[in-house]
Design a protein around this motif. Structure first.
Motif, PDB file in Angstrom:
ATOM      1  N   GLU A  95       0.824  -1.208   0.000  1.00 45.90           N
ATOM      2  CA  GLU A  95       0.000   0.000   0.000  1.00 45.90           C
ATOM      3  C   GLU A  95       0.858   1.260   0.000  1.00 45.90           C
ATOM      4  N   ALA A  96       1.968   1.216   0.743  1.00 43.90           N
ATOM      5  CA  ALA A  96       2.842   2.385   0.809  1.00 43.90           C
ATOM      6  C   ALA A  96       3.425   2.719  -0.555  1.00 43.90           C
ATOM      7  N   ALA A  97       3.768   1.698  -1.333  1.00 46.30           N
ATOM      8  CA  ALA A  97       4.319   1.925  -2.672  1.00 46.30           C
ATOM      9  C   ALA A  97       3.316   2.645  -3.568  1.00 46.30           C
ATOM     10  N   LEU A  98       2.047   2.376  -3.356  1.00 43.57           N
ATOM     11  CA  LEU A  98       1.002   3.027  -4.159  1.00 43.57           C
ATOM     12  C   LEU A  98       0.702   4.438  -3.662  1.00 43.57           C
ATOM     13  N   ASN A  99       0.875   4.654  -2.360  1.00 43.92           N
ATOM     14  CA  ASN A  99       0.458   5.923  -1.751  1.00 43.92           C
ATOM     15  C   ASN A  99       1.559   6.965  -1.621  1.00 43.92           C
ATOM     16  N   ALA A 100       2.816   6.541  -1.620  1.00 42.82           N
ATOM     17  CA  ALA A 100       3.917   7.453  -1.269  1.00 42.82           C
ATOM     18  C   ALA A 100       4.090   8.571  -2.293  1.00 42.82           C
ATOM     19  N   SER A 101       4.167   9.788  -1.789  1.00 37.39           N
ATOM     20  CA  SER A 101       4.467  10.941  -2.638  1.00 37.39           C
ATOM     21  C   SER A 101       5.983  11.111  -2.748  1.00 37.39           C
ATOM     22  N   ASP A 102       6.413  12.014  -3.598  1.00 39.15           N
ATOM     23  CA  ASP A 102       7.847  12.296  -3.701  1.00 39.15           C
ATOM     24  C   ASP A 102       8.395  12.791  -2.364  1.00 39.15           C
ATOM     25  N   ALA A 103       7.596  13.609  -1.664  1.00 45.77           N
ATOM     26  CA  ALA A 103       8.032  14.123  -0.356  1.00 45.77           C
ATOM     27  C   ALA A 103       8.150  12.989   0.661  1.00 45.77           C
ATOM     28  N   ASP A 104       7.222  12.027   0.603  1.00 43.32           N
ATOM     29  CA  ASP A 104       7.286  10.869   1.492  1.00 43.32           C
ATOM     30  C   ASP A 104       8.555  10.072   1.247  1.00 43.32           C
ATOM     31  N   LEU A 105       8.883   9.883  -0.017  1.00 44.46           N
ATOM     32  CA  LEU A 105      10.084   9.116  -0.361  1.00 44.46           C
ATOM     33  C   LEU A 105      11.348   9.854   0.061  1.00 44.46           C
ATOM     34  N   GLN A 106      11.315  11.174  -0.017  1.00 46.45           N
ATOM     35  CA  GLN A 106      12.469  11.951   0.432  1.00 46.45           C
ATOM     36  C   GLN A 106      12.657  11.804   1.940  1.00 46.45           C
ATOM     37  N   ALA A 107      11.552  11.799   2.676  1.00 44.85           N
ATOM     38  CA  ALA A 107      11.636  11.599   4.130  1.00 44.85           C
ATOM     39  C   ALA A 107      12.171  10.208   4.451  1.00 44.85           C
ATOM     40  N   LEU A 108      11.754   9.220   3.691  1.00 42.22           N
ATOM     41  CA  LEU A 108      12.263   7.860   3.879  1.00 42.22           C
ATOM     42  C   LEU A 108      13.748   7.782   3.535  1.00 42.22           C
ATOM     43  N   GLN A 109      14.176   8.564   2.539  1.00 43.31           N
ATOM     44  CA  GLN A 109      15.599   8.584   2.179  1.00 43.31           C
ATOM     45  C   GLN A 109      16.445   9.060   3.355  1.00 43.31           C
ATOM     46  N   VAL A 110      15.957  10.084   4.050  1.00 40.46           N
ATOM     47  CA  VAL A 110      16.670  10.611   5.215  1.00 40.46           C
ATOM     48  C   VAL A 110      16.817   9.526   6.280  1.00 40.46           C
ATOM     49  N   LEU A 111      15.737   8.774   6.524  1.00 42.88           N
ATOM     50  CA  LEU A 111      15.782   7.696   7.514  1.00 42.88           C
ATOM     51  C   LEU A 111      16.742   6.592   7.088  1.00 42.88           C
ATOM     52  N   HIS A 112      16.751   6.267   5.793  1.00 42.76           N
ATOM     53  CA  HIS A 112      17.655   5.214   5.319  1.00 42.76           C
ATOM     54  C   HIS A 112      19.114   5.666   5.350  1.00 42.76           C
ATOM     55  N   ASP A 113      19.344   6.957   5.137  1.00 43.85           N
ATOM     56  CA  ASP A 113      20.716   7.482   5.275  1.00 43.85           C
ATOM     57  C   ASP A 113      21.207   7.297   6.709  1.00 43.85           C
ATOM     58  N   LYS A 114      20.322   7.578   7.681  1.00 47.88           N
ATOM     59  CA  LYS A 114      20.670   7.360   9.084  1.00 47.88           C
ATOM     60  C   LYS A 114      20.952   5.888   9.344  1.00 47.88           C
ATOM     61  N   LEU A 115      20.101   5.040   8.782  1.00 47.34           N
ATOM     62  CA  LEU A 115      20.259   3.602   8.966  1.00 47.34           C
ATOM     63  C   LEU A 115      21.636   3.144   8.486  1.00 47.34           C
ATOM     64  N   GLU A 116      22.035   3.618   7.324  1.00 47.04           N
ATOM     65  CA  GLU A 116      23.337   3.229   6.766  1.00 47.04           C
ATOM     66  C   GLU A 116      24.490   3.735   7.644  1.00 47.04           C
ATOM     67  N   ARG A 117      24.379   4.958   8.135  1.00 44.41           N
ATOM     68  CA  ARG A 117      25.454   5.507   8.985  1.00 44.41           C
ATOM     69  C   ARG A 117      25.592   4.678  10.265  1.00 44.41           C
ATOM     70  N   HIS A 118      24.464   4.329  10.869  1.00 44.58           N
ATOM     71  CA  HIS A 118      24.519   3.546  12.104  1.00 44.58           C
ATOM     72  C   HIS A 118      25.059   2.141  11.835  1.00 44.58           C
ATOM     73  N   ALA A 119      24.715   1.572  10.687  1.00 47.37           N
ATOM     74  CA  ALA A 119      25.223   0.235  10.342  1.00 47.37           C
ATOM     75  C   ALA A 119      26.735   0.269  10.162  1.00 47.37           C
ATOM     76  N   ARG A 120      27.223   1.292   9.467  1.00 48.19           N
ATOM     77  CA  ARG A 120      28.673   1.399   9.241  1.00 48.19           C
ATOM     78  C   ARG A 120      29.430   1.570  10.555  1.00 48.19           C
ATOM     79  N   ALA A 121      28.824   2.332  11.485  1.00 50.63           N
ATOM     80  CA  ALA A 121      29.474   2.594  12.774  1.00 50.63           C
ATOM     81  C   ALA A 121      29.218   1.490  13.793  1.00 50.63           C
ATOM     82  N   ARG A 122      28.409   0.499  13.403  1.00 47.05           N
ATOM     83  CA  ARG A 122      28.069  -0.621  14.294  1.00 47.05           C
ATOM     84  C   ARG A 122      27.384  -0.137  15.574  1.00 47.05           C
ATOM     85  N   ARG A 123      26.538   0.894  15.427  1.00 42.56           N
ATOM     86  CA  ARG A 123      25.746   1.399  16.556  1.00 42.56           C
ATOM     87  C   ARG A 123      24.397   0.676  16.544  1.00 42.56           C
TER      88      ARG A 123
END
Length: 222
Positions: A95-123
């Motif tokens: 459902e999210a794939a059908l509903n997500a706006s460009d702004a929603d995807l940009q917000a998700l990008q920010v969260l995934h960037d955080k996720l990657e940083r924490h994974a690299r730092a092993r936090r």
């Protein structure tokens, strides 16, 4: 800090939830009412109402003549819950794939960037917090209150064990790869792909927990 009277038992329930999820109140531990009431600076009545709420959620169990204990999630519980969670969160991703706006995807990008940083730092704790926020965002984007309600109840149970799976060897990197696969499908507006990727992600969480359990048993075996 004294809690305000407004919806007091709800506030108490939330404080106790936080202590359970943080590990301050460990699975199987006895919930001593006089001690908790003194710590929270409240009377026993709102505390008991809060414990009833947590019992209904499955986080606490009440034993007659013994009192309340923090619940312990069994392997059978996890076997029962994770397939259902995979189906439901998979549908949310669809459902999210059908509903997500460009702004929603940009917000998700920010969260995934955080996720990657924490994974690299092993936090791991920070990674788990970002991971949780991403799942919440996808559930919100699905915009289905019934899905959200049922998933919320199930997630409270598996949250007692979910953080543990990130300590399995190699699991942090696997989890990141799975999240990126879900996100790639969301960005492509590929509903079926997002659903399938989310189901894989939840299924592998359960597999990681099962492997951790096997390793723990092997260490204590004579």
């Amino acid at each position: 800090m004294r809690l305000v009277a407004n919806s007091l038992h709800d506030e108490v329930a939330q404080r106790l939830r936080e202590r359970i999820f943080s590990g301050d109140l460990r699975p199987g531990s006895f919930l001593d009412e006089p001690v908790l009431a003194e710590q929270l600076q409240i009377s026993r009545t709102p505390l008991r109402e809060a414990l009833k709420v947590l019992t209904a959620e499955g986080l606490v169990r009440h034993e007659p003549r013994r009192g309340c204990f923090v619940n312990e999630v069994t392997e059978q519980d996890l076997d029962d819950i994770f397939p259902v969670l995979a189906l439901l969160e998979g549908r949310c991703a669809f459902e999210a794939a059908l509903n997500a706006s460009d702004a929603d995807l940009q917000a998700l990008q920010v969260l995934h960037d955080k996720l990657e940083r924490h994974a690299r730092a092993r936090r791991i704790n920070d990674y788990y917090a970002a991971n949780y926020a991403i799942h919440e965002a996808i559930i919100t984007l699905a915009d289905n209150r019934w899905l959200a309600q049922v998933i919320g109840d199930l997630r409270k149970m598996v949250r007692l064990a979910r953080l543990r799976q990130l300590h399995a060897p190699g699991r942090l990197d696997e989890s990141l790869g799975e999240h990126l696969a879900v996100f790639a499908a969301l960005r492509a507006r590929d509903a079926a792909g997002a659903e399938a990727a989310m189901r894989v992600h939840l299924t592998r969480q359960r597999e990681a927990l099962r492997e951790l359990g096997r390793n723990r048993l092997a260490k204590v075996a004579p």
